[in-house]
Design a protein around this motif. Structure first.
Motif, PDB file in Angstrom:
ATOM      1  N   PHE A 140      46.161  36.880  24.216  1.00  0.00           N
ATOM      2  CA  PHE A 140      47.340  37.524  24.776  1.00  0.00           C
ATOM      3  C   PHE A 140      47.784  36.780  26.031  1.00  0.00           C
ATOM      4  O   PHE A 140      46.973  36.297  26.823  1.00  0.00           O
ATOM      5  N   SER A 141      49.100  36.724  26.233  1.00  0.00           N
ATOM      6  CA  SER A 141      49.641  35.952  27.353  1.00  0.00           C
ATOM      7  C   SER A 141      49.100  36.417  28.703  1.00  0.00           C
ATOM      8  O   SER A 141      48.768  35.599  29.565  1.00  0.00           O
ATOM      9  N   ASP A 142      49.009  37.741  28.889  1.00  0.00           N
ATOM     10  CA  ASP A 142      48.500  38.251  30.167  1.00  0.00           C
ATOM     11  C   ASP A 142      47.037  37.856  30.389  1.00  0.00           C
ATOM     12  O   ASP A 142      46.616  37.627  31.530  1.00  0.00           O
ATOM     13  N   GLN A 143      46.274  37.771  29.299  1.00  0.00           N
ATOM     14  CA  GLN A 143      44.864  37.395  29.425  1.00  0.00           C
ATOM     15  C   GLN A 143      44.716  35.905  29.742  1.00  0.00           C
ATOM     16  O   GLN A 143      43.835  35.508  30.503  1.00  0.00           O
ATOM     17  N   ILE A 144      45.557  35.080  29.155  1.00  0.00           N
ATOM     18  CA  ILE A 144      45.493  33.639  29.428  1.00  0.00           C
ATOM     19  C   ILE A 144      45.798  33.360  30.894  1.00  0.00           C
ATOM     20  O   ILE A 144      45.203  32.471  31.520  1.00  0.00           O
ATOM     21  N   ASN A 189      35.042  46.370  39.313  1.00  0.00           N
ATOM     22  CA  ASN A 189      35.633  47.376  40.194  1.00  0.00           C
ATOM     23  C   ASN A 189      36.829  46.840  40.981  1.00  0.00           C
ATOM     24  O   ASN A 189      37.227  47.414  41.997  1.00  0.00           O
ATOM     25  N   CYS A 190      37.429  45.738  40.487  1.00  0.00           N
ATOM     26  CA  CYS A 190      38.647  45.224  41.115  1.00  0.00           C
ATOM     27  C   CYS A 190      39.848  46.074  40.664  1.00  0.00           C
ATOM     28  O   CYS A 190      39.773  46.825  39.680  1.00  0.00           O
ATOM     29  N   VAL A 191      40.952  45.949  41.368  1.00  0.00           N
ATOM     30  CA  VAL A 191      42.145  46.743  41.074  1.00  0.00           C
ATOM     31  C   VAL A 191      42.702  46.409  39.687  1.00  0.00           C
ATOM     32  O   VAL A 191      43.139  47.299  38.949  1.00  0.00           O
ATOM     33  N   ASP A 192      42.670  45.143  39.320  1.00  0.00           N
ATOM     34  CA  ASP A 192      43.245  44.720  38.037  1.00  0.00           C
ATOM     35  C   ASP A 192      42.560  45.412  36.865  1.00  0.00           C
ATOM     36  O   ASP A 192      43.224  45.963  35.978  1.00  0.00           O
ATOM     37  N   PHE A 193      41.229  45.403  36.842  1.00  0.00           N
ATOM     38  CA  PHE A 193      40.535  46.052  35.728  1.00  0.00           C
ATOM     39  C   PHE A 193      40.706  47.569  35.790  1.00  0.00           C
ATOM     40  O   PHE A 193      40.866  48.223  34.749  1.00  0.00           O
ATOM     41  N   SER A 194      40.696  48.122  36.972  1.00  0.00           N
ATOM     42  CA  SER A 194      40.865  49.569  37.109  1.00  0.00           C
ATOM     43  C   SER A 194      42.210  50.027  36.560  1.00  0.00           C
ATOM     44  O   SER A 194      42.333  51.126  36.018  1.00  0.00           O
ATOM     45  N   ARG A 195      43.212  49.147  36.669  1.00  0.00           N
ATOM     46  CA  ARG A 195      44.558  49.491  36.199  1.00  0.00           C
ATOM     47  C   ARG A 195      44.742  49.224  34.714  1.00  0.00           C
ATOM     48  O   ARG A 195      45.327  50.027  33.998  1.00  0.00           O
ATOM     49  N   ARG A 196      44.201  48.088  34.211  1.00  0.00           N
ATOM     50  CA  ARG A 196      44.499  47.670  32.846  1.00  0.00           C
ATOM     51  C   ARG A 196      43.378  47.953  31.840  1.00  0.00           C
ATOM     52  O   ARG A 196      43.609  47.998  30.641  1.00  0.00           O
ATOM     53  N   HIS A 197      42.157  48.040  32.332  1.00  0.00           N
ATOM     54  CA  HIS A 197      40.989  48.222  31.459  1.00  0.00           C
ATOM     55  C   HIS A 197      40.889  47.099  30.427  1.00  0.00           C
ATOM     56  O   HIS A 197      40.516  47.331  29.269  1.00  0.00           O
ATOM     57  N   LEU A 198      41.234  45.905  30.854  1.00  0.00           N
ATOM     58  CA  LEU A 198      41.094  44.680  30.065  1.00  0.00           C
ATOM     59  C   LEU A 198      40.455  43.625  30.974  1.00  0.00           C
ATOM     60  O   LEU A 198      40.537  43.734  32.201  1.00  0.00           O
ATOM     61  N   PRO A 199      39.823  42.596  30.395  1.00  0.00           N
ATOM     62  CA  PRO A 199      39.132  41.609  31.232  1.00  0.00           C
ATOM     63  C   PRO A 199      40.004  41.039  32.345  1.00  0.00           C
ATOM     64  O   PRO A 199      41.130  40.591  32.102  1.00  0.00           O
ATOM     65  N   CYS A 200      39.468  41.066  33.542  1.00  0.00           N
ATOM     66  CA  CYS A 200      40.141  40.486  34.704  1.00  0.00           C
ATOM     67  C   CYS A 200      39.629  39.061  34.913  1.00  0.00           C
ATOM     68  O   CYS A 200      38.770  38.581  34.184  1.00  0.00           O
TER      69      CYS A 200
END
Length: 239
Positions: free
Chosen positions: A18-22, A63-74
């Motif tokens: 996925f583009s956001d993951q790349i 426990n970073c903000v990105d994973f807390s918001r998206r629940h996908l690999p940061c």
């Protein structure tokens, strides 16, 4: 490496393209995201966080903000997986910038003329820097993904725009009235919708231009139109 550790990371196998993951994979490879420490036996890592505390990362959470918001690999999770030899960041951190001619050469080698016409419109519609997205049959989509010409979209609001209003309403909580405007409906349901719940007809996939060539969208479109002129070419602009 235990089976539990492998399973923790393998749960994400279907979303790495996925583009956001790349984007997060590219960020993970940067020097500033070098881990503070890695515990190989427990498959965990510590990364520099805010002034108050560091981020504690596993292969299934951070426990970073990105994973807390998206629940996908940061980016921290990707860097941890790389340090544990479970994910190779080399491909996204090579630094090679794809030129228009390189992209055109690949496109003309793997696509038929009809497919090139479709891809030319896709480039025009997406514009530069992944400004839009399109649905494609899975076989064609997979070929574009495999050849790094397109990426799957993971952004929930973007995916929902490709559904009909009635299909989006299925995600409304019981008793909640549906807004009249699609954009308002999407804003209402998107925070509670999981990616796996969004299913397009005939297993179609939602794609945007691959990040390798996202900056070349309009340039590729113009070049393909010049190489493959057709009487109906203006339709590529009107679809």
């Amino acid at each position: 490496m235990t089976n539990a550790t492998l399973s923790s990371w393998s749960q994400w196998d279907e979303i790495h393209g996925f583009s956001d993951q790349i984007k997060r994979q590219k960020s993970a490879s940067e020097k500033k995201n070098t881990p503070v420490s890695i515990d190989h036996s427990n498959a965990t890592g510590t990364f520099k966080g805010s002034a108050e505390s560091n981020y504690v990362t596993t292969l299934s959470s951070c426990n970073c903000v990105d994973f807390s918001r998206r629940h996908l690999p940061c980016k921290h999770m990707y860097r941890l997986a790389h340090e544990l030899s479970l994910f190779n960041l080399g491909a996204v951190s090579s630094g090679h910038v794809v030129t228009r001619d390189e992209a055109i050469s690949k496109i003309t080698q793997i696509l038929s003329e009809d497919e090139i016409a479709t891809f030319a419109y896709f480039c025009y519609h997406c514009g530069n820097n992944q400004a839009s997205s399109e649905l494609f049959p899975s076989d064609f989509a997979n070929r574009l993904i495999k050849n790094r010409l397109a990426e799957e979209v993971s952004d929930i609001p973007t995916l929902l725009t490709h559904l009909r209003m009635n299909d989006i309403r299925k995600f409304l909580p019981t008793g909640v009235k549906s807004p009249m405007k699609k954009v308002d409906l999407i804003s209402l349901v998107a925070p509670n919708v999981a990616r796996k719940e969004i299913i397009f007809p005939d297993n179609m996939k939602c794609l945007t231009l691959h990040s390798d060539i996202a900056h070349l969208g309009h340039s590729i479109h113009r070049r393909l139109c010049a190489l493959y002129p057709k009487p109906e070419q203006e339709l590529w602009f009107d679809l």
